[in-house]
Design an enzyme around this catalytic site. Structure first.
Site, mmCIF file in Angstrom:
data_model
loop_
_atom_site.group_PDB
_atom_site.id
_atom_site.type_symbol
_atom_site.label_atom_id
_atom_site.label_comp_id
_atom_site.label_asym_id
_atom_site.label_seq_id
_atom_site.Cartn_x
_atom_site.Cartn_y
_atom_site.Cartn_z
ATOM 1 N N HIS A 1 -5.296 2.190 -4.532
ATOM 2 C CA HIS A 1 -6.587 2.807 -4.811
ATOM 3 C C HIS A 1 -7.684 1.801 -4.472
ATOM 4 O O HIS A 1 -8.264 1.159 -5.340
ATOM 5 C CB HIS A 1 -6.632 3.268 -6.267
ATOM 6 C CG HIS A 1 -5.449 4.115 -6.635
ATOM 7 N ND1 HIS A 1 -4.979 4.266 -7.915
ATOM 8 C CD2 HIS A 1 -4.631 4.860 -5.849
ATOM 9 C CE1 HIS A 1 -3.934 5.063 -7.900
ATOM 10 N NE2 HIS A 1 -3.706 5.435 -6.659
HETATM 11 C C1 LIG Z 1 2.757 4.379 -3.542
HETATM 12 C C2 LIG Z 1 1.448 5.128 -3.672
HETATM 13 C C3 LIG Z 1 1.205 5.894 -4.811
HETATM 14 C C4 LIG Z 1 -0.002 6.591 -4.939
HETATM 15 N N1 LIG Z 1 -0.200 7.378 -6.036
HETATM 16 C C5 LIG Z 1 -1.352 8.053 -6.202
HETATM 17 C C6 LIG Z 1 -1.551 8.901 -7.328
HETATM 18 O O1 LIG Z 1 -0.667 9.071 -8.160
HETATM 19 N N2 LIG Z 1 -2.757 9.528 -7.466
HETATM 20 C C7 LIG Z 1 -3.754 9.372 -6.550
HETATM 21 O O2 LIG Z 1 -4.830 9.939 -6.748
HETATM 22 N N3 LIG Z 1 -3.574 8.604 -5.445
HETATM 23 C C8 LIG Z 1 -2.397 7.952 -5.248
HETATM 24 N N4 LIG Z 1 -2.201 7.196 -4.125
HETATM 25 C C9 LIG Z 1 -3.295 7.122 -3.144
HETATM 26 C C10 LIG Z 1 -3.300 8.351 -2.227
HETATM 27 O O3 LIG Z 1 -2.102 8.409 -1.518
HETATM 28 C C11 LIG Z 1 -4.503 8.248 -1.314
HETATM 29 O O4 LIG Z 1 -5.675 8.312 -2.122
HETATM 30 C C12 LIG Z 1 -4.589 9.365 -0.281
HETATM 31 O O5 LIG Z 1 -3.405 9.521 0.439
HETATM 32 C C13 LIG Z 1 -5.740 9.047 0.658
HETATM 33 O O6 LIG Z 1 -5.898 10.074 1.595
HETATM 34 P P1 LIG Z 1 -6.490 9.722 3.036
HETATM 35 O O7 LIG Z 1 -6.505 10.962 3.816
HETATM 36 O O8 LIG Z 1 -7.760 8.972 2.850
HETATM 37 O O9 LIG Z 1 -5.453 8.652 3.632
HETATM 38 P P2 LIG Z 1 -3.919 8.829 3.966
HETATM 39 O O10 LIG Z 1 -3.344 9.962 3.203
HETATM 40 O O11 LIG Z 1 -3.272 7.514 3.814
HETATM 41 O O12 LIG Z 1 -3.902 9.215 5.505
HETATM 42 C C14 LIG Z 1 -4.449 8.371 6.499
HETATM 43 C C15 LIG Z 1 -3.716 8.647 7.789
HETATM 44 O O13 LIG Z 1 -4.458 8.075 8.869
HETATM 45 C C16 LIG Z 1 -3.541 7.544 9.812
HETATM 46 N N5 LIG Z 1 -4.211 6.524 10.625
HETATM 47 C C17 LIG Z 1 -4.674 5.316 10.229
HETATM 48 N N6 LIG Z 1 -5.251 4.668 11.251
HETATM 49 C C18 LIG Z 1 -5.146 5.476 12.328
HETATM 50 C C19 LIG Z 1 -5.570 5.362 13.681
HETATM 51 N N7 LIG Z 1 -6.229 4.291 14.114
HETATM 52 N N8 LIG Z 1 -5.290 6.389 14.530
HETATM 53 C C20 LIG Z 1 -4.634 7.499 14.094
HETATM 54 N N9 LIG Z 1 -4.209 7.646 12.824
HETATM 55 C C21 LIG Z 1 -4.481 6.659 11.945
HETATM 56 C C22 LIG Z 1 -2.439 6.975 8.950
HETATM 57 O O14 LIG Z 1 -1.244 6.797 9.694
HETATM 58 C C23 LIG Z 1 -2.330 8.014 7.840
HETATM 59 O O15 LIG Z 1 -1.373 9.009 8.140
HETATM 60 C C24 LIG Z 1 -0.990 6.493 -3.937
HETATM 61 C C25 LIG Z 1 -0.741 5.735 -2.794
HETATM 62 C C26 LIG Z 1 0.473 5.072 -2.650
HETATM 63 C C27 LIG Z 1 0.724 4.282 -1.421
#
Ligand SMILES: Cc1cc2nc3c(=O)[nH]c(=O)nc-3n(C[C@H](O)[C@H](O)[C@H](O)COP(=O)(O)OP(=O)(O)OC[C@H]3O[C@@H](n4cnc5c(N)ncnc54)[C@H](O)[C@@H]3O)c2cc1C
Length: 587
Positions: A516
C-alpha cells in the site's frame, strides 16, 4: 519503429484500475480500446491445483521480476540510493489482473476526514500541530462525493461485511467509526476463525467496538450487477500472494475480465511493456499522441491513441510520467514541481506477537478474515494531549498459516536463532502463535518523494525510480501509543507469552510491510500542488488520466483498493458524460 493503426483508447496496465476502466468504457461506449499489459495472460483456471507455496509465496511467481525492473532506495537526500535486488517492503504485481490477483481482499473504506486532512486537522488542532516538514493536502474530492462509488465497488466484488453506520444510524457489530454508508454490504460477514473470534470477545470485554473486516472473499455465493457469479470461500488460506483457485476472492480476472471478453472493441495485449507516453505541445497545454511499447517479439512499436490511461500502479505510474517528461519533477529542496511528491507507505507492524497454550487451528483462514478494532483510527479519539496526529486499526487476522512463510516464530525467551533448541520452540509455537497487527496512517512529508535514479537502469537502459523515504516522529509516537493497546488486547485474549513491537527506527526496505504505497502523481485542487485534478485527469494534458493509489496525497490507515476503484468509477462517469462530448479539462 513500427507504427500501428490508431485506436481510440490505450490503457497502460491490466490490473484493478486498468481493467475496471476497460470494462466500463467497453460496455458504455463503442470506443476501440487496447489494454497494454507487460505480463502474461491469466484466468481462474490457471490457479486450479497450483497452491505451491514455494513457487508463489517464496519465489514470488506473480510479482514483477526485480532483475528486469526494480527501484533504488535511500532514507534521505544525503545518502546514495542502492537498488533493491530482491523484493522487500512491498510486492509489485505483474500479468493480467496485476497485484489484484494475489491480494488479500481486505476492503475497508477511508474515513471521511482523510479526504480533507489538511482542512480538518487545522480546524481541530491548529496548523502548528502538523509536523514542520509535512506535505499533507486535501484531495479535491470529499467522502460524500465518493460514497456512491464506494458502494458500486462493493457491489462489483460482493463484499462481505457488517455496516456500522447507515446514513448516520450507528449499528452495533459494524464499524461505528466509519463514514456514513448508503447501504449494507452486499453479503454477510465471513466466518471468524478461532484466533479472530477470541480477539472479538476480548475486545468487547475491554469496551472496544470490534467488527468483522470487510472482505472480497465471499461469505456466500454472489452474483454482481454485471451478472458475474462467484462461489463462497472455503477458507483454504491461500489468498495473499496466490490467485484464488475457486474464484471466491474477487480478482480482476474473475469480476472484470469475463465482461471485457464479451466486447470485441477491447483487446488485451499481453507482453506489451510500455516505455514512453508520447506527447506534443498543444495550445497552452499538451496532448498525448499515443505510447511506445516493446511487444512480445521484442520490437518497439508506436500505438497512436486519442485518450490514454496510465494504470500501472503507484511506482510505475510515477516513473512513466518522469521517463516521458510529462510535468515538472518534484524538487524537495525548492518545493517546486509536482511529479514524484508525497510518497507514503501504510504504517504496518505486529503490535503484539502472541503465544497461546492451545493450538489456534491457523491452517484455515482467508486473506481478509479478521476482526478489527477502530477505536484508535483517524480522529476517532482526541489528540489534543497526544504527541502525534491520526491513528489506525488494530486487527487480529486469520490468513491461514502456511508452513514456509509462517514457520519460525518463537517467544522472546528463546535466545537460540538456530539448532535444536530453536527448532523445538518453533515447532511448539507453530500453531500457537498469531499477531495483533496495527495498520496506521502515514502523513506526507516534504522529504519523502520519488525521482529518477542518476545511476541505476532497468533492462531497457532506462533510469530506475529512486525512493527517498523514512519514518518521522509522528509514526514513531503513534507506534509507541498503540503498542500497549495491542498488548492489552493480547492479555485479555489469554496469551501466555507476548512480544510487543520494538518500535520504529528507520524505514526498513527489507521487511515486507504492505503493498500500500501511495503518491507520486497526486490529485488535488490546484495544478501548482498536484499532478491530476479530482477526476484523475492530468492538469496540463487533458487526454491523459492517471489511475490508482499514485493519486493519493497521503496514506490513510485503511487498505487502498476500495478508494482507488471508487475514484476510477467517479472518473469514468465524468469521461462518459462530459469528456467524450467535449474533450476538455473536467475541472
Ligand atoms: C500481497 C498483496 C496483498 C494485498 N492485499 C490488499 C488488500 O487486502 N486490500 C487492498 O485494498 N489492497 C491490497 N493490495 C494492494 C492491491 O493489490 C493494489 O491496491 C491494487 O492491485 C492496485 O491496482 P492498480 O491497478 O493500481 O495496480 P495493479 O493491480 O498492480 O496493476 C498494475 C498493472 O500494470 C502493469 N504494468 C506496470 N508497468 C507497466 C508497463 N510499463 N507497461 C505495461 N504494463 C505495466 C503491471 O504488470 C500490472 O499488471 C495487496 C497487494 C499485494 C501485493
Amino acid at each position: 519503429m513500427k507504427t500501428l493503426p490508431p485506436v481510440d483508447v490505450v490503457i497502460i496496465g491490466g490490473g484493478w484500475t486498468g481493467l475496471l476502466m476497460a470494462k466500463e468504457l467497453g460496455t458504455r461506449t463503442s470506443l476501440s480500446i487496447a489494454v497494454l499489459e507487460r505480463g502474461k495472460p491469466r484466468e481462474t483456471a490457471d490457479y486450479s491445483a497450483t497452491m505451491d507455496e514455494l513457487d508463489y509465496a517464496i519465489r514470488l511467481h506473480m510479482m514483477q521480476d526485480p532483475a528486469q525492473e526494480t527501484v533504488t532506495f535511500r532514507h534521505n537526500l544525503t545518502q546514495r540510493a542502492l537498488p533493491l535486488r530482491e523484493h522487500g517492503s512491498f510486492l509489485p504485481g505483474t500479468g493480467v489482473g496485476g497485484a489484484g490477483e494475489h491480494w488479500n481482499g481486505q476492503f475497508p473504506r477511508f474515513l471521511p476526514d482523510c479526504f480533507e486532512l489538511l482542512t480538518k486537522t487545522t480546524e481541530r488542532y491548529g496548523a502548528k500541530r502538523l509536523p514542520a516538514d509535512h506535505a499533507v493536502q486535501d484531495w479535491g474530492v470529499t467522502y460524500d462525493e465518493l460514497e456512491s462509488h464506494y458502494t458500486r465497488a462493493e457491489q462489483l466484488l460482493g463484499i462481505s461485511g457488517k455496516a456500522g453506520n447507515i446514513r448516520g444510524k450507528k449499528i452495533d457489530g459494524g464499524n461505528i467509526f466509519e463514514g456514513w454508508r448508503s447501504a449494507e454490504y452486499p453479503t454477510p460477514p465471513i466466518k471468524m476463525p478461532y484466533f479472530s473470534a477470541m480477539y472479538r470477545d476480548a475486545a468487547k470485554t475491554l469496551g472496544y467496538h470490534p467488527y468483522p473486516y470487510p472482505a472480497a472473499t465471499l461469505s456466500e455465493p454472489y452474483t454482481n450487477p454485471d451478472g458475474i457469479s462467484r462461489t463462497a470461500c472455503f477458507y483454504c488460506g491461500f489468498c495473499d500472494r496466490f490467485g484464488c483457485m475457486v474464484g471466491a476472492k474477487g480478482q480482476p480476472t474473475n469480476v472484470l475480465l469475463p465482461v471485457i471478453q464479451t466486447r470485441k472493441s477491447v483487446a488485451i495485449r499481453t507482453a506489451s511493456w510500455v516505455r514512453r507516453i508520447v506527447h506534443e505541445e498543444a495550445g497552452s497545454g499538451r496532448k498525448v499522441r499515443g505510447v511506445t511499447y516493446v511487444d512480445a517479439t521484442g520490437e518497439e512499436v508506436f500505438q497512436p491513441a486519442e485518450l490514454v490511461f496510465l494504470a500501472t500502479w503507484t511506482l510505475n505510474n510515477t516513473r512513466l510520467l518522469l521517463l516521458s517528461g510529462i510535468g515538472e519533477p518534484y524538487n524537495p529542496e525548492t518545493g517546486k514541481g509536482t511529479v514524484g511528491r508525497n510518497l507514503t507507505h501504510q504504517v504496518c507492524f505486529a503490535g503484539a506477537i502472541t503465544f497461546f497454550e492451545k493450538p489456534l487451528n491457523r491452517f484455515m483462514g482467508s486473506g481478509a478474515a479478521g476482526m478489527c478494532v477502530s477505536d484508535f483510527d483517524g480522529d476517532s479519539f482526541d489528540h489534543s494531549e497526544l504527541p502525534f496526529l491520526r491513528g489506525g486499526n488494530l486487527l487480529a487476522y486469520s490468513f491461514g498459516y502456511r508452513p514456509m512463510t509462517s514457520f519460525g516464530v518463537v517467544p522472546q525467551a528463546v535466545k537460540a536463532r538456530w539448532g535444536s533448541e530453536w527448532k523445538k520452540a518453533a515447532i511448539d509455537a507453530y500453531d500457537r502463535t498469531a499477531s495483533v497487527v496495527f495498520n496506521g496512517e502515514h502523513l506526507a512529508y516534504k522529504g519523502n518523494y520519488m525521482d529518477l535514479d542518476p545511476t541505476y537502469k532497468d533492462h531497457f537502459g532506462d533510469p530506475l525510480l529512486r525512493l527517498t523515504i523514512d519514518w518521522r516522529d509522528n509514526e514513531r509516537k503513534m507506534a509507541e501509543f498503540v503498542t500497549p493497546k495491542a498488548v492489552e488486547l493480547a492479555r485479555a485474549m489469554g496469551a501466555k507469552d507476548i512480544t510487543p513491537f520494538a518500535g520504529y527506527g528507520s524505514y526498513d526496505a527489507t521487511r515486507y510491510q504492505t503493498t500500500h504505497v501511495q503518491g507520486g502523481t497526486i490529485m488535488g485542487g490546484s495544478p501548482e500542488r498536484s499532478v491530476i485534478n479530482p477526476y484523475l485527469q492530468h492538469w496540463q494534458t487533458p487526454n491523459l488520466f492517471v489511475l490508482g493509489a499514485s493519486a493519493f496525497p497521503q496514506n490513510a490507515s485503511a487498505n487502498p483498493t476500495p478508494t482507488l476503484l471508487a475514484l476510477a468509477y467517479r472518473a469514468v462517469d465524468a469521461i462518459v458524460d462530459r469528456y467524450l462530448k467535449n474533450p476538455a479539462a473536467l475541472a
